[in-house]
Scaffold this active site. Structure first.
Site, PDB file in Angstrom:
ATOM      1  N   ASP A  12       0.971  -1.154  -0.044  1.00  0.00           N
ATOM      2  CA  ASP A  12      -0.006   0.095   0.009  1.00  0.00           C
ATOM      3  C   ASP A  12       0.829   1.213   0.013  1.00  0.00           C
ATOM      4  OD1 ASP A  12      -2.257  -1.434   0.075  1.00  0.00           O
ATOM      5  OD2 ASP A  12      -2.461  -1.469   2.323  1.00  0.00           O
ATOM      6  N   ASP A 131     -13.552  -4.900  -2.393  1.00  0.00           N
ATOM      7  CA  ASP A 131     -13.530  -4.564  -0.676  1.00  0.00           C
ATOM      8  C   ASP A 131     -15.162  -4.748  -0.408  1.00  0.00           C
ATOM      9  OD1 ASP A 131     -10.984  -3.848  -1.067  1.00  0.00           O
ATOM     10  OD2 ASP A 131     -11.468  -1.634  -0.664  1.00  0.00           O
TER      11      ASP A 131
END
Length: 267
Positions: A12, A131
């Site tokens: 990330d 997600d």
């Protein structure tokens, strides 16, 4: 022929640096992305995922630089996601050196981007990053699950998990594949960063529902969690971040463990 299962570290990125949090929050610095990716390359990673979680203009420019450096130094597939809203954005990342792009919020907001991206660049380049989180307010038409906590369904969330969509996760996976997504990167918010294992219920359900590879994401804390992701979750790839970033285990250790338990991996 038995397809080998993939071990995929995820980086990330925020402002060109690797960060990691829990349940998408509490970010802390974890290092330089190309240095980390090179370490994983040496350990035998099957590919690397870069996710730009800031996705501002500055974030995009930093990301292009990171991908360019990584593509020059590494010899493994690179997947890039975060803030890619148009076909031109996808083209920019592929030209920078990415092999695949992952689309999350933009795919929900403009599903046509999946179709356009698949048409222009090939469905092997288009990954749906999905997600999800559990919703205990049942409604008609959703895919129902139950465990000791009660009955629930999995809702698609966007904008880093901060916005609910009302969309059923299994149905959205099927829809995205029909539009041209060639792979699904599935992250359960409940398990992300918690280190209690992948959310096997939704991983298996999506794996059963689509005929493209599914990558399990969110929750690795020990070696057995990878095995469960492949065998119980029916995933084609397992993605992890913090256990690799902070040296709790290496990709080589994971693969040796899986090989010993009969899971086909590239050693």
């Amino acid at each position: 022929m038995t397809l080998t299962r993939r071990i995929i570290p995820c980086l990330d990125l925020k402002d060109g640096r690797v960060v990691k949090g829990v349940n998408f929050e509490g970010l802390r610095d974890a290092g330089d992305p190309v240095e980390l990716a090179a370490r994983y390359n040496a350990q035998g990673a099957d590919e690397v995922v870069f996710l730009d979680i800031s996705a501002s203009k500055e974030g995009r420019e930093a990301m292009v630089d990171v991908i360019g450096r990584a593509a020059d130094e590494l010899f493994l597939p690179l997947t890039v996601g975060g803030g890619l809203r148009t076909a031109d954005d996808i083209r920019t990342m592929l030209r920078a050196g990415a092999d695949k792009v992952s689309l999350n919020t933009s795919a929900v907001k403009t599903p046509e981007l999946i179709t356009e991206g698949s048409r222009l660049f090939g469905n092997q380049c288009i990954v749906l990053a999905e997600d999800v989180r559990r919703n205990y307010a049942m409604k008609e038409g959703v895919t129902a699950f139950s465990d000791e906590t009660g009955e629930f369904w999995y809702e698609v969330v966007i904008y880093g998990g901060s916005h609910r969509t009302g969309m059923d996760a299994v149905h959205w996976a099927e829809d995205a594949v029909s539009r041209g997504a060639g792979e699904i990167l599935l992250t359960s918010m409940e398990t992300d960063g918690v280190k209690n294992g992948f959310d096997l219920l939704i991983t298996a359900a999506v794996s059963d529902a689509v005929d493209v590879p599914v990558i399990a994401s969110g929750g690795v804390g020990e070696l057995s969690h990878f095995y469960d992701g492949f065998v119980l979750g029916k995933a084609d790839g397992c993605l992890a971040a913090s256990v690799f970033h902070y040296g709790e285990m290496t990709i080589s250790q994971v693969k040796e463990y899986l090989h010993g338990r009969g899971v086909p991996v590239r050693l």
